[in-house]
Design an enzyme around this catalytic site. Structure first.
Site, mmCIF file in Angstrom:
data_model
loop_
_atom_site.group_PDB
_atom_site.id
_atom_site.type_symbol
_atom_site.label_atom_id
_atom_site.label_comp_id
_atom_site.label_asym_id
_atom_site.label_seq_id
_atom_site.Cartn_x
_atom_site.Cartn_y
_atom_site.Cartn_z
ATOM 1 N N LEU A 4 -21.994 -18.303 49.800
ATOM 2 C CA LEU A 4 -20.860 -18.445 49.010
ATOM 3 C C LEU A 4 -19.961 -18.115 47.600
ATOM 4 O O LEU A 4 -21.051 -17.696 47.493
ATOM 5 C CB LEU A 4 -20.525 -20.011 49.474
ATOM 6 C CG LEU A 4 -21.131 -20.715 50.376
ATOM 7 C CD1 LEU A 4 -21.737 -21.984 50.219
ATOM 8 C CD2 LEU A 4 -19.918 -20.912 51.693
ATOM 9 N N GLY A 40 -14.363 -17.760 46.351
ATOM 10 C CA GLY A 40 -13.477 -17.891 46.977
ATOM 11 C C GLY A 40 -13.543 -18.810 48.321
ATOM 12 O O GLY A 40 -12.382 -19.477 48.597
ATOM 13 N N HIS A 41 -14.630 -19.266 48.611
ATOM 14 C CA HIS A 41 -15.047 -19.497 49.864
ATOM 15 C C HIS A 41 -14.874 -21.614 48.990
ATOM 16 O O HIS A 41 -13.731 -21.980 49.547
ATOM 17 C CB HIS A 41 -16.551 -20.186 49.975
ATOM 18 C CG HIS A 41 -16.098 -18.895 50.994
ATOM 19 N ND1 HIS A 41 -17.793 -17.914 50.463
ATOM 20 C CD2 HIS A 41 -16.766 -18.243 52.019
ATOM 21 C CE1 HIS A 41 -17.657 -16.728 51.299
ATOM 22 N NE2 HIS A 41 -16.854 -16.840 52.393
ATOM 23 N N LYS A 86 -7.858 -13.207 52.668
ATOM 24 C CA LYS A 86 -8.049 -11.699 52.535
ATOM 25 C C LYS A 86 -8.433 -11.575 54.170
ATOM 26 O O LYS A 86 -8.240 -10.042 54.259
ATOM 27 C CB LYS A 86 -9.137 -11.804 51.757
ATOM 28 C CG LYS A 86 -10.287 -10.454 51.513
ATOM 29 C CD LYS A 86 -11.349 -10.383 50.713
ATOM 30 C CE LYS A 86 -12.458 -10.843 51.612
ATOM 31 N NZ LYS A 86 -13.363 -9.284 52.560
ATOM 32 N N MET A 118 -13.170 -10.805 46.553
ATOM 33 C CA MET A 118 -13.856 -11.358 46.135
ATOM 34 C C MET A 118 -14.368 -11.598 47.945
ATOM 35 O O MET A 118 -13.642 -11.499 48.440
ATOM 36 C CB MET A 118 -14.421 -13.022 45.817
ATOM 37 C CG MET A 118 -13.750 -13.514 44.221
ATOM 38 S SD MET A 118 -13.927 -14.654 43.898
ATOM 39 C CE MET A 118 -13.617 -14.565 42.057
ATOM 40 N N SER A 119 -15.537 -11.142 48.114
ATOM 41 C CA SER A 119 -16.194 -11.223 49.573
ATOM 42 C C SER A 119 -17.594 -10.994 49.020
ATOM 43 O O SER A 119 -18.217 -10.654 48.355
ATOM 44 C CB SER A 119 -16.124 -10.068 50.195
ATOM 45 O OG SER A 119 -16.964 -9.160 51.167
ATOM 46 N N SER A 120 -18.547 -11.459 50.296
ATOM 47 C CA SER A 120 -19.698 -11.564 50.443
ATOM 48 C C SER A 120 -20.878 -9.887 50.663
ATOM 49 O O SER A 120 -21.623 -9.688 50.046
ATOM 50 C CB SER A 120 -20.357 -12.305 51.495
ATOM 51 O OG SER A 120 -19.853 -13.462 51.143
ATOM 52 N N GLN A 152 -7.361 -11.839 61.260
ATOM 53 C CA GLN A 152 -7.852 -12.913 61.628
ATOM 54 C C GLN A 152 -7.388 -14.072 61.568
ATOM 55 O O GLN A 152 -7.582 -14.301 62.533
ATOM 56 C CB GLN A 152 -9.882 -13.512 61.162
ATOM 57 C CG GLN A 152 -10.419 -14.012 60.663
ATOM 58 C CD GLN A 152 -11.335 -14.177 60.147
ATOM 59 O OE1 GLN A 152 -13.128 -13.606 60.543
ATOM 60 N NE2 GLN A 152 -12.054 -15.357 59.385
HETATM 61 O O1 PAF Z 1 -14.315 -15.303 58.143
HETATM 62 C C1 PAF Z 1 -15.489 -15.812 58.699
HETATM 63 O O2 PAF Z 1 -16.123 -15.920 57.298
HETATM 64 C C2 PAF Z 1 -15.626 -15.663 59.472
HETATM 65 O O3 PAF Z 1 -15.378 -14.469 60.389
HETATM 66 C C3 PAF Z 1 -15.660 -16.707 60.445
HETATM 67 C C4 PAF Z 1 -14.451 -17.533 60.302
HETATM 68 C C5 PAF Z 1 -16.505 -18.089 59.540
HETATM 69 C C6 PAF Z 1 -16.499 -16.665 61.715
HETATM 70 O O4 PAF Z 1 -17.626 -16.581 62.095
#
Ligand code: PAF
Length: 281
Positions: free
Chosen positions: A33, A36-37, A149, A184-186, A153
């Site tokens: 995390l 952003g999360h 981001k 931000m991205s993991s 999706q």
């Molecule tokens: O965005 C993500 O982290 C993933 O694609 C999700 C929505 C949790 C589904 O695994």
């Protein structure tokens, strides 16, 4: 904070919460995390009584050549961040808990997932839709929050929710950026110091496009060429795609008349990064 690892327990807990008249907010994540999360948790908190954060590195959304095995994981750190952020339930199942060995039903979206990341990551959105549908069935949220981001999706999940009648309100949260603009991205943890610097070309290209759009540019090819010029200045950059699509249908546009999504996927070294902006007159 309660930690739940089993689907059945998650579903029973969600049922009980429904019985008590509680509104459930859900933030689906793959963990590792970042701020952003946590901003999505805040949005869920504002809209619900009980916040569930799901942490599951979903194998079905990774292609055979992708980074499932090395995807960053740190359960203790994630749990501590969830506690601090006021998450009520951390749902962290293992893969066998989510998928029976002979699982054979998937959720497939057939229009919005054709281009952009759907074209370069075959099967990715089938995995995303399937796991999100399963998480909705297990957590029974009233509202679920996803980051902008992952623009494609977000639009696909919103469409799935509508088309499959999930009683879930889908909310998006803005992309959070580092001080220098990197989204931000993991996956940013994969970048070396030099690649981290070069990765700034994504934001620079998007900023330039926004500037040109404000200056009156409406031709998608010209805007894409301007972005390409900026991105190729970084020696480690390899463009996966630069696209300008209709914000609703995700179909490519030639002349920008309606809100348009400008989306990029660029490899910086071996790390694939995505970013986007929406342009509206
Ligand atoms: O965005 C993500 O982290 C993933 O694609 C999700 C929505 C949790 C589904 O695994």
């Amino acid at each position: 904070m309660k930690i739940i690892h089993f689907g059945k327990e998650m579903q029973q807990t969600a049922h009980a919460l429904h019985g008590q008249g509680k509104r459930i907010g859900c933030v689906p994540t793959m963990g590792f995390l970042h701020a952003g999360h946590l901003s999505l948790v805040k949005l869920a908190r504002e809209r619900s009584d009980v916040v569930i954060l799901t942490l599951f590195v979903n194998p079905t959304q990774f292609g055979p050549q992708e980074d499932l095995a090395k995807y960053p994981r740190n359960f203790e750190r994630d749990a501590a961040l969830c506690r601090e952020a006021g998450v009520d339930i951390l749902f962290a199942p293992e893969a066998p808990e989510m998928y029976a060995a002979d699982a054979s039903i998937y959720v497939v979206e057939e229009k919005l997932s054709r281009g952009l990341c759907g074209a370069s990551r075959l099967g990715h959105f089938r995995g995303v839709c399937t796991v999100v549908a399963k998480l909705f069935n297990l957590c029974m949220p009233h509202v679920a929050v996803f980051g902008e981001k992952d623009a494609q999706q977000f639009r696909i999940i919103r469409r799935m929710t509508r088309d499959l009648n999930f009683p879930v309100e889908i909310v998006s949260g803005p992309t959070l950026r580092e001080a220098d603009g990197l989204a931000m991205s993991s996956r940013n943890t994969y970048l070396s110091a030099d690649e981290r610097q070069q990765a700034l070309v994504l934001k620079r290209a998007l900023d330039e496009t926004a500037r040109l759009f404000r200056a009156g540019w409406r031709d998608a090819t010209a805007l894409k060429t301007a972005m390409q010029k900026i991105i190729t200045q970084a020696p480690a950059a390899k463009i996966d795609y630069i696209e300008i699509v209709d914000d609703e249908t995700l179909e490519p546009v030639q002349t920008l008349r309606k809100p348009a999504l400008v989306a990029l996927a660029v490899f910086i070294g071996k790390t694939r990064l995505i970013d986007n902006i929406v342009l509206k007159a």
